[in-house]
Write a protein that holds these residues in place. Structure first.
Motif, PDB file in Angstrom:
ATOM      1  N   GLN A  37      -0.320  -1.986   3.636  1.00 15.06           N
ATOM      2  CA  GLN A  37      -0.960  -0.664   3.565  1.00 15.06           C
ATOM      3  C   GLN A  37      -2.370  -0.745   2.994  1.00 15.06           C
ATOM      4  O   GLN A  37      -3.271  -0.090   3.475  1.00 15.06           O
ATOM      5  N   SER A  38      -2.579  -1.556   1.971  1.00 14.37           N
ATOM      6  CA  SER A  38      -3.876  -1.594   1.323  1.00 14.37           C
ATOM      7  C   SER A  38      -4.944  -2.228   2.206  1.00 14.37           C
ATOM      8  O   SER A  38      -6.128  -1.989   2.007  1.00 14.37           O
ATOM      9  N   VAL A 118      -4.902   8.501  -1.734  1.00 11.25           N
ATOM     10  CA  VAL A 118      -3.503   8.122  -1.952  1.00 11.25           C
ATOM     11  C   VAL A 118      -3.456   7.130  -3.104  1.00 11.25           C
ATOM     12  O   VAL A 118      -4.189   6.149  -3.119  1.00 11.25           O
ATOM     13  N   GLU A 119      -2.610   7.412  -4.066  1.00 15.62           N
ATOM     14  CA  GLU A 119      -2.419   6.499  -5.193  1.00 15.62           C
ATOM     15  C   GLU A 119      -1.580   5.325  -4.730  1.00 15.62           C
ATOM     16  O   GLU A 119      -0.532   5.499  -4.111  1.00 15.62           O
ATOM     17  N   VAL A 120      -2.022   4.110  -5.031  1.00 12.31           N
ATOM     18  CA  VAL A 120      -1.296   2.903  -4.664  1.00 12.31           C
ATOM     19  C   VAL A 120      -0.695   2.308  -5.919  1.00 12.31           C
ATOM     20  O   VAL A 120      -1.388   2.092  -6.915  1.00 12.31           O
TER      21      VAL A 120
END
Length: 122
Positions: A37-38, A118-120
């Motif tokens: 995702q990152s 979005v917080e990862v």
């Protein structure tokens, strides 16, 4: 199974009783989407990208229009010469840092309006 589910499953098991095969299976069961995702690029349609581009363009135009000449150029560095009855501006330094800072602020402001942060989890 995602990372959080894997951690919870490991916490439910008796500590220290994992075989190498069990740990490898649990790690392999983690969703691929979550681990990548990152590094996944942001996906936008042409229309969405065009809308963001237009908003940034107009915001920069407003920002530059609101700047004073002292913000754009270093008037103390101006060099002039005489040519007959005319005074000519030979050179003047541009305040590139000031301009870049203002443009950067405007771009960030527009992006924060159109992009959801979005917080990862670490």
């Amino acid at each position: 199974m995602n990372k959080q589910q894997t951690i919870e499953l490991l916490q439910q098991q008796l500590p220290g009783f994992y075989s190498v095969e069990q740990v490898i299976k649990l790690v392999n069961d983690i969703d691929v989407d979550e681990t990548s995702q990152s590094t996944a690029p942001l996906s936008l349609t042409e229309d969405q990208l065009g809308d963001i581009d237009e908003q940034i363009y107009h915001a920069i135009g407003r920002c530059m229009g609101n700047m004073y000449s002292d913000d754009l150029v270093n008037v103390d560095s101006a060099e002039f010469s005489l040519s007959g009855n005319e005074i000519q501006l030979d050179s003047v330094d541009i305040n590139t840092d000031e301009i870049a800072d203002n443009i950067h602020s405007v771009v960030l402001e527009v992006l924060h309006k159109v992009v959801t942060i979005v917080e990862v989890e670490a």
